[in-house]
Design a protein around this motif. Structure first.
Motif, PDB file in Angstrom:
ATOM      1  N   GLU A 115     -19.778 -21.037  -0.261  1.00  0.00           N
ATOM      2  CA  GLU A 115     -19.017 -20.791  -1.371  1.00  0.00           C
ATOM      3  C   GLU A 115     -19.390 -19.891  -2.374  1.00  0.00           C
ATOM      4  O   GLU A 115     -18.230 -19.197  -3.048  1.00  0.00           O
ATOM      5  N   ILE A 116     -20.741 -19.796  -2.842  1.00  0.00           N
ATOM      6  CA  ILE A 116     -21.036 -18.801  -3.573  1.00  0.00           C
ATOM      7  C   ILE A 116     -20.447 -17.203  -3.134  1.00  0.00           C
ATOM      8  O   ILE A 116     -19.820 -16.407  -3.993  1.00  0.00           O
ATOM      9  N   LYS A 117     -20.716 -17.162  -1.861  1.00  0.00           N
ATOM     10  CA  LYS A 117     -20.373 -15.653  -1.138  1.00  0.00           C
ATOM     11  C   LYS A 117     -18.749 -15.612  -1.323  1.00  0.00           C
ATOM     12  O   LYS A 117     -18.296 -14.587  -1.429  1.00  0.00           O
ATOM     13  N   LEU A 118     -18.273 -16.551  -1.068  1.00  0.00           N
ATOM     14  CA  LEU A 118     -16.422 -16.536  -1.186  1.00  0.00           C
ATOM     15  C   LEU A 118     -16.086 -16.487  -2.425  1.00  0.00           C
ATOM     16  O   LEU A 118     -15.089 -15.594  -2.823  1.00  0.00           O
ATOM     17  N   HIS A 119     -16.687 -17.162  -3.544  1.00  0.00           N
ATOM     18  CA  HIS A 119     -16.074 -17.236  -4.944  1.00  0.00           C
ATOM     19  C   HIS A 119     -16.780 -16.214  -5.896  1.00  0.00           C
ATOM     20  O   HIS A 119     -16.111 -15.637  -6.798  1.00  0.00           O
ATOM     21  N   PHE A 120     -17.929 -15.867  -5.494  1.00  0.00           N
ATOM     22  CA  PHE A 120     -18.781 -14.910  -6.505  1.00  0.00           C
ATOM     23  C   PHE A 120     -19.597 -14.126  -5.856  1.00  0.00           C
ATOM     24  O   PHE A 120     -20.823 -14.087  -5.919  1.00  0.00           O
ATOM     25  N   PRO A 121     -18.905 -13.140  -4.891  1.00  0.00           N
ATOM     26  CA  PRO A 121     -19.766 -12.185  -3.980  1.00  0.00           C
ATOM     27  C   PRO A 121     -20.576 -11.570  -4.630  1.00  0.00           C
ATOM     28  O   PRO A 121     -21.561 -10.789  -4.149  1.00  0.00           O
ATOM     29  N   THR A 122     -20.294 -11.018  -5.804  1.00  0.00           N
ATOM     30  CA  THR A 122     -21.241 -10.051  -6.610  1.00  0.00           C
ATOM     31  C   THR A 122     -22.310 -10.458  -7.639  1.00  0.00           C
ATOM     32  O   THR A 122     -22.992  -9.757  -8.195  1.00  0.00           O
TER      33      THR A 122
END
Length: 165
Positions: free
Chosen positions: A111-118
């Protein structure tokens, strides 16, 4: 355990009691008695759709039976950089040591990679859980003795950037 039967979905107000029950099964080893009220207040905010800054919070079930819960949210890191952190993650103590914590962790990382990748991924945990997170690429930045209360040391950790890919 058949992983295909595990369902992770967004938290709903109807999950409140199951989440509180799971939390209490993890006191005093993983959470302090004082945190019970903090967690109750957190869930009360989630239950109120008027609150706009709710983190993404999830419930894990196996064959419609509650297993655990946890979320992600934005937080300023100890270096002052806006980051993403894990929020109130736990598995009911009856379901410990069965791989559910790993599944919940991997889901939240996705979910982090999807919503907040940077964004940088950080967390704080105790001496009882930091080795679990270290297995998944988290490095300890700081240890605060009795950071959560007597005998509950706080470990501030960051996900090694090379582990995010």
């Amino acid at each position: 355990m058949n992983q295909n039967q595990v369902n992770i979905r967004k938290y709903e107000a109807a999950d409140h009691n199951a989440c509180m029950d799971a939390f209490k099964t993890n006191v005093p080893k993983y959470f302090t008695l004082e945190e019970v009220n903090e967690y109750e207040q957190f869930l009360a905010k989630l239950d109120n759709p008027e609150v706009l800054d709710n983190p993404l919070y999830y419930v894990m079930e196996l064959e419609n039976k509650f297993i655990g819960c946890g979320g992600i949210g934005e937080k300023e890191g100890i270096d002052g950089i806006p980051s993403i952190t894990f929020v109130w993650g736990m598995v009911h103590n009856e379901s410990h040591k069965k791989g559910f914590g790993e599944q919940l962790l991997q889901f939240r990382l996705g979910e982090i990679k999807l919503h907040f990748p940077t964004k940088k991924v950080i967390l704080d945990t105790t001496q009882f859980s930091y080795t679990f997170f270290a297995k998944y690429g988290f490095k300890t930045l700081k240890i605060t003795e009795n950071g959560y209360g007597e005998g509950m040391h706080r470990y501030d950790m960051v996900l090694d950037e090379s582990s995010k890919s």
